[in-house]
Design a protein around this motif. Structure first.
Motif, short mmCIF file in Angstrom:
data_model
loop_
_atom_site.label_atom_id
_atom_site.label_comp_id
_atom_site.label_asym_id
_atom_site.label_seq_id
_atom_site.Cartn_x
_atom_site.Cartn_y
_atom_site.Cartn_z
N ASP A 1 -33.45 -17.44 25.40
CA ASP A 1 -33.24 -18.86 25.60
C ASP A 1 -34.18 -19.66 24.70
O ASP A 1 -34.85 -19.10 23.83
CB ASP A 1 -33.42 -19.23 27.07
CG ASP A 1 -34.75 -18.78 27.64
OD1 ASP A 1 -35.73 -18.65 26.90
OD2 ASP A 1 -34.82 -18.55 28.87
N PHE B 1 -29.57 -13.40 30.94
CA PHE B 1 -29.38 -14.83 30.73
C PHE B 1 -29.50 -15.17 29.25
O PHE B 1 -30.42 -14.71 28.58
CB PHE B 1 -30.43 -15.65 31.51
CG PHE B 1 -30.30 -17.12 31.28
CD1 PHE B 1 -29.34 -17.86 31.96
CD2 PHE B 1 -31.10 -17.77 30.37
CE1 PHE B 1 -29.20 -19.22 31.74
CE2 PHE B 1 -30.98 -19.13 30.14
CZ PHE B 1 -30.01 -19.86 30.82
N GLN C 1 -22.07 -11.37 33.15
CA GLN C 1 -22.44 -12.78 33.04
C GLN C 1 -22.57 -13.21 31.57
O GLN C 1 -22.08 -14.26 31.17
CB GLN C 1 -23.75 -13.01 33.78
CG GLN C 1 -24.22 -14.43 33.80
CD GLN C 1 -25.49 -14.59 34.63
OE1 GLN C 1 -25.95 -13.66 35.28
NE2 GLN C 1 -26.05 -15.77 34.61
N VAL C 2 -23.22 -12.39 30.76
CA VAL C 2 -23.42 -12.71 29.34
C VAL C 2 -22.07 -12.64 28.61
O VAL C 2 -21.75 -13.50 27.78
CB VAL C 2 -24.46 -11.78 28.70
CG1 VAL C 2 -24.52 -11.97 27.19
CG2 VAL C 2 -25.82 -12.01 29.32
N ARG C 3 -21.24 -11.66 28.95
CA ARG C 3 -19.92 -11.55 28.33
C ARG C 3 -19.07 -12.79 28.62
O ARG C 3 -18.38 -13.29 27.73
CB ARG C 3 -19.19 -10.30 28.80
CG ARG C 3 -17.84 -10.11 28.09
CD ARG C 3 -17.14 -8.84 28.53
NE ARG C 3 -17.68 -7.67 27.93
CZ ARG C 3 -17.31 -7.18 26.74
NH1 ARG C 3 -16.40 -7.81 26.04
NH2 ARG C 3 -17.83 -6.08 26.28
N LEU D 1 -20.10 -15.81 29.06
CA LEU D 1 -20.58 -16.88 28.19
C LEU D 1 -20.06 -16.68 26.76
O LEU D 1 -19.57 -17.63 26.14
CB LEU D 1 -22.11 -16.93 28.19
CG LEU D 1 -22.72 -17.95 27.23
CD1 LEU D 1 -22.33 -19.37 27.63
CD2 LEU D 1 -24.22 -17.80 27.18
N LEU E 1 -16.51 -17.68 26.73
CA LEU E 1 -16.36 -19.12 26.92
C LEU E 1 -16.53 -19.87 25.60
O LEU E 1 -15.77 -20.79 25.29
CB LEU E 1 -17.38 -19.62 27.95
CG LEU E 1 -17.36 -21.12 28.25
CD1 LEU E 1 -16.08 -21.50 28.98
CD2 LEU E 1 -18.57 -21.51 29.07
N VAL E 2 -17.52 -19.48 24.83
CA VAL E 2 -17.78 -20.16 23.54
C VAL E 2 -17.12 -19.42 22.37
O VAL E 2 -17.34 -19.77 21.22
CB VAL E 2 -19.29 -20.36 23.29
CG1 VAL E 2 -19.90 -21.23 24.36
CG2 VAL E 2 -20.02 -19.04 23.17
N LEU F 1 -27.76 -17.96 21.82
CA LEU F 1 -26.54 -17.72 21.06
C LEU F 1 -26.77 -18.04 19.59
O LEU F 1 -26.34 -17.30 18.70
CB LEU F 1 -25.39 -18.56 21.61
CG LEU F 1 -24.90 -18.21 23.01
CD1 LEU F 1 -23.84 -19.21 23.46
CD2 LEU F 1 -24.36 -16.80 23.08
N ASP G 1 -28.89 -18.78 26.70
CA ASP G 1 -28.47 -20.18 26.58
C ASP G 1 -28.03 -20.44 25.15
O ASP G 1 -27.93 -19.52 24.34
CB ASP G 1 -29.56 -21.14 27.06
CG ASP G 1 -30.76 -21.22 26.14
OD1 ASP G 1 -30.79 -20.54 25.09
OD2 ASP G 1 -31.71 -21.96 26.48
N SER G 2 -27.77 -21.70 24.82
CA SER G 2 -27.27 -22.02 23.49
C SER G 2 -28.27 -21.65 22.39
O SER G 2 -27.87 -21.25 21.30
CB SER G 2 -26.91 -23.50 23.40
OG SER G 2 -28.04 -24.32 23.66
#
Length: 112
Positions: free
Chosen positions: A22, A52, A83-85, A87, A90-91, A58, A54-55
């Motif tokens: 993050d 976890f 959970q990470v997959r 995300l 999603l993006v 990524l 975050d942007s």
């Protein structure tokens, strides 16, 4: 930030030991991983311990991909938690970086 580093044939496997990527550690991630990417080559980033992202995290992964691509290398990811997959999907990052369940699958994908 620490990584376990191993090698199978020409493929370098970097297993991330942190559980978060993050804004608090993205710059450290990039600086620690940079020496492994500079020469290009085939790299698998094992993120199985990661719970976890975050942007900023990524963005750090995209930075690694960019650096490897410029050096005529390639990056594959493996070991993503559900959970990470989610995300990544999603993006739509799973369309930019190849994702595999295990490091063995990722290494084998380089042979195709």
């Amino acid at each position: 930030m620490e990584f376990n580093v191993s090698q199978i044939d020409e493929v370098k496997i970097l297993a991330m030991l942190a559980d978060r990527l993050d804004a608090g550690n993205a710059e450290e991630f990039k600086s620690v991983i940079a020496p492994h990417l500079g020469q290009g080559g085939k790299v698998v980033l094992d993120i199985s311990k990661l719970v976890f992202v975050d942007s900023s995290g990524l963005g750090a992964i995209l930075s690694c991909l960019r650096k490897l691509t410029q050096a005529r290398g390639d990056l594959k990811l493996c070991g993503m938690s559900k959970q990470v997959r989610l995300l990544f999907e999603l993006v739509r990052m799973h369309r930019i970086v190849d994702v595999y369940n295990t490091s063995a699958e990722a290494v084998a994908a380089f042979e195709d």
